[in-house]
Design a protein around this motif. Structure first.
Motif, PDB file in Angstrom:
ATOM      1  N   HIS A  41       0.868  -1.195   0.000  1.00 32.74           N
ATOM      2  CA  HIS A  41       0.000   0.000   0.000  1.00 32.74           C
ATOM      3  C   HIS A  41       0.897   1.235   0.000  1.00 32.74           C
ATOM      4  CE1 HIS A  41      -3.181   2.817   1.121  1.00 32.74           C
ATOM      5  NE2 HIS A  41      -4.050   1.854   0.901  1.00 32.74           N
ATOM      6  N   PRO A  42       0.524   2.291  -0.747  1.00 31.01           N
ATOM      7  CA  PRO A  42       1.309   3.532  -0.694  1.00 31.01           C
ATOM      8  C   PRO A  42       1.307   4.110   0.724  1.00 31.01           C
ATOM      9  CG  PRO A  42      -0.372   3.649  -2.427  1.00 31.01           C
ATOM     10  CD  PRO A  42      -0.652   2.421  -1.629  1.00 31.01           C
ATOM     11  N   VAL A  43       2.361   4.831   1.038  1.00 29.17           N
ATOM     12  CA  VAL A  43       2.426   5.463   2.364  1.00 29.17           C
ATOM     13  C   VAL A  43       2.721   6.955   2.229  1.00 29.17           C
ATOM     14  CG1 VAL A  43       3.272   3.345   3.469  1.00 29.17           C
ATOM     15  CG2 VAL A  43       4.930   5.104   2.742  1.00 29.17           C
ATOM     16  N   VAL A  44       2.421   7.657   3.312  1.00 26.21           N
ATOM     17  CA  VAL A  44       2.875   9.030   3.498  1.00 26.21           C
ATOM     18  C   VAL A  44       3.857   8.973   4.666  1.00 26.21           C
ATOM     19  CG1 VAL A  44       2.203  11.372   4.143  1.00 26.21           C
ATOM     20  CG2 VAL A  44       0.707  10.010   2.640  1.00 26.21           C
ATOM     21  N   LYS A  45       5.053   9.500   4.459  1.00 22.93           N
ATOM     22  CA  LYS A  45       6.086   9.433   5.510  1.00 22.93           C
ATOM     23  C   LYS A  45       5.971  10.644   6.416  1.00 22.93           C
ATOM     24  CE  LYS A  45      11.035   8.522   6.042  1.00 22.93           C
ATOM     25  NZ  LYS A  45      10.897   7.079   6.252  1.00 22.93           N
ATOM     26  N   MET A 103       6.600  23.828  16.271  1.00 24.48           N
ATOM     27  CA  MET A 103       7.566  23.106  15.430  1.00 24.48           C
ATOM     28  C   MET A 103       6.903  22.698  14.122  1.00 24.48           C
ATOM     29  SD  MET A 103       8.917  20.343  18.230  1.00 24.48           S
ATOM     30  CE  MET A 103       9.232  19.120  16.953  1.00 24.48           C
ATOM     31  N   ALA A 104       7.752  22.471  13.102  1.00 19.45           N
ATOM     32  CA  ALA A 104       7.250  21.970  11.816  1.00 19.45           C
ATOM     33  C   ALA A 104       7.799  20.563  11.581  1.00 19.45           C
ATOM     34  CB  ALA A 104       7.690  22.892  10.692  1.00 19.45           C
ATOM     35  N   LEU A 105       6.996  19.716  10.954  1.00 23.40           N
ATOM     36  CA  LEU A 105       7.404  18.349  10.622  1.00 23.40           C
ATOM     37  C   LEU A 105       7.373  18.164   9.101  1.00 23.40           C
ATOM     38  CD1 LEU A 105       5.346  16.221  13.218  1.00 23.40           C
ATOM     39  CD2 LEU A 105       7.341  17.667  13.584  1.00 23.40           C
ATOM     40  N   PRO A 106       8.388  17.503   8.540  1.00 17.13           N
ATOM     41  CA  PRO A 106       8.362  17.216   7.102  1.00 17.13           C
ATOM     42  C   PRO A 106       7.418  16.065   6.793  1.00 17.13           C
ATOM     43  CG  PRO A 106      10.324  16.264   8.112  1.00 17.13           C
ATOM     44  CD  PRO A 106       9.591  16.992   9.210  1.00 17.13           C
ATOM     45  N   VAL A 107       6.743  16.157   5.648  1.00 14.36           N
ATOM     46  CA  VAL A 107       5.783  15.123   5.236  1.00 14.36           C
ATOM     47  C   VAL A 107       6.037  14.813   3.767  1.00 14.36           C
ATOM     48  CG1 VAL A 107       3.337  14.533   5.024  1.00 14.36           C
ATOM     49  CG2 VAL A 107       4.070  16.055   6.869  1.00 14.36           C
ATOM     50  N   ALA A 108       6.319  13.543   3.452  1.00 16.34           N
ATOM     51  CA  ALA A 108       6.576  13.138   2.061  1.00 16.34           C
ATOM     52  C   ALA A 108       5.533  12.117   1.619  1.00 16.34           C
ATOM     53  CB  ALA A 108       7.981  12.529   1.944  1.00 16.34           C
ATOM     54  N   GLY A 109       5.139  12.208   0.352  1.00 19.28           N
ATOM     55  CA  GLY A 109       4.181  11.242  -0.185  1.00 19.28           C
ATOM     56  C   GLY A 109       3.932  11.529  -1.646  1.00 19.28           C
ATOM     57  N   ASP A 110       3.555  10.484  -2.386  1.00 20.25           N
ATOM     58  CA  ASP A 110       3.361  10.644  -3.832  1.00 20.25           C
ATOM     59  C   ASP A 110       1.963  11.152  -4.189  1.00 20.25           C
ATOM     60  OD1 ASP A 110       5.933   9.730  -4.288  1.00 20.25           O
ATOM     61  OD2 ASP A 110       5.296   7.629  -4.371  1.00 20.25           O
ATOM     62  N   ASP A 111       0.998  10.871  -3.324  1.00 19.19           N
ATOM     63  CA  ASP A 111      -0.392  11.238  -3.610  1.00 19.19           C
ATOM     64  C   ASP A 111      -0.700  12.545  -2.881  1.00 19.19           C
ATOM     65  OD1 ASP A 111      -3.461   9.438  -3.821  1.00 19.19           O
ATOM     66  OD2 ASP A 111      -3.261  11.488  -3.085  1.00 19.19           O
ATOM     67  N   GLU A 112      -0.966  13.585  -3.665  1.00 21.36           N
ATOM     68  CA  GLU A 112      -1.129  14.925  -3.072  1.00 21.36           C
ATOM     69  C   GLU A 112      -2.305  14.977  -2.102  1.00 21.36           C
ATOM     70  OE1 GLU A 112       1.076  17.307  -3.175  1.00 21.36           O
ATOM     71  OE2 GLU A 112       2.326  16.159  -4.552  1.00 21.36           O
TER      72      GLU A 112
END
Ligand SMILES: NC(=O)c1ccc[n+]([C@@H]2O[C@H](COP(=O)([O-])OP(=O)(O)OC[C@H]3O[C@@H](n4cnc5c(N)ncnc54)[C@H](OP(=O)(O)O)[C@@H]3O)[C@@H](O)[C@H]2O)c1
Length: 220
Positions: free
Chosen positions: A122-126, A149-158
């Motif tokens: 399954h696709p994930v968001v990191k 604070m800010a957290l980075p978020v990566a993922g292919d599906d907008e």
């Protein structure tokens, strides 16, 4: 929102605490079974379940187990999830201390989250991977607070990434779009943003400064 959390340790436990406090309907699972989660359930009101039940009907599932345990997760973990389920991956690869050598990451050069996607199907968001578990409880702040604070978020599906960013913002943190899963090496262990307690600007800068080589101490 119905949220399933697979893993009830440092990160899974504290996400359960905060998400229930915000009124979400949380199911939580570990490897030993629901009976072992009674204390967390009594404390938070979350529903203890088996891992294969955690994502049932959920809009968001969180996979937050040690990377070496990901291949042991039950197959079909997300078969009964709601359409459009978004899966958050909090994982990090610690080959020397915990996970052993993982060939897909070291030899194929997959990002840690791309490897996890392939394991769970399954696709994930990191997200949350570089956040100290205790900070989830102690360092959330309202929007606009100078200490937020800010957290980075990566993922292919907008759309999936937007949903995760909205949830993190509700949890009391700003977010920075860290690109797709192939870009997510920028937030892996040993990078400048990993463990950084910083603003949107600081996190954006740290992501840009990440060197592409895997740090020696994070090689198996
Ligand atoms: N600790 C942090 O501050 C932190 C911060 C950011 C990211 N992370 C990353 O997030 C992930 C989780 O870290 P953590 O520190 O929360 O781990 P942890 O405290 O060791 O907890 C791991 C949890 O995963 C469960 N688990 C293990 N195998 C499982 C399986 N096959 N099925 C279902 N549940 C299983 C364990 O259940 P049992 O106890 O029943 O075995 C436990 O509840 C790791 O990749 C870590 O690197 C950690």
């Amino acid at each position: 929102m119905k949220i399933g959390i697979i893993g009830a340790g440092n990160i899974g436990g504290n996400l359960t605490r905060r998400l229930t406090a915000l009124g979400h309907d949380v199911s939580v699972a570990n490897s030993r079974g629901p009976h072992s989660l009674k204390e967390l359930a009594d404390e938070t009101g979350a529903t203890p379940v088996r891992a294969e039940e955690a994502a049932r009907g959920a809009e968001i599932a969180v996979v937050t187990v040690p990377l070496k345990a990901v291949p042991d997760l039950p197959s079909g973990l997300f078969d009964e999830a709601a359409d459009g389920l978004v899966v958050i991956d909090t994982g990090n690869y610690y080959p020397r201390q915990r996970d052993g050598r993982i060939a897909g990451i070291e030899d194929e050069g997959l990002t840690e989250s791309r490897w996890t996607e392939r394991q769970i199907g399954h696709p994930v968001v990191k997200a949350f991977n570089g956040t100290y578990a205790q900070d989830l409880l102690d360092r959330h702040r309202p929007a606009g607070d100078p200490e937020r604070m800010a957290l980075p978020v990566a993922g292919d599906d907008e759309a999936a990434k937007r949903k995760v960013r909205d949830l993190i913002e509700e949890l009391g943190f700003d977010t920075v779009d860290a690109g797709g899963i192939d870009d997510s090496w920028r937030q892996q262990p040993g990078t400048p943003v990993y463990g950084l307690r910083g603003s949107v600007d600081a996190v954006t800068r740290a992501l840009a400064e990440a060197p592409p080589e895997r740090p020696e101490e994070f090689r198996g």
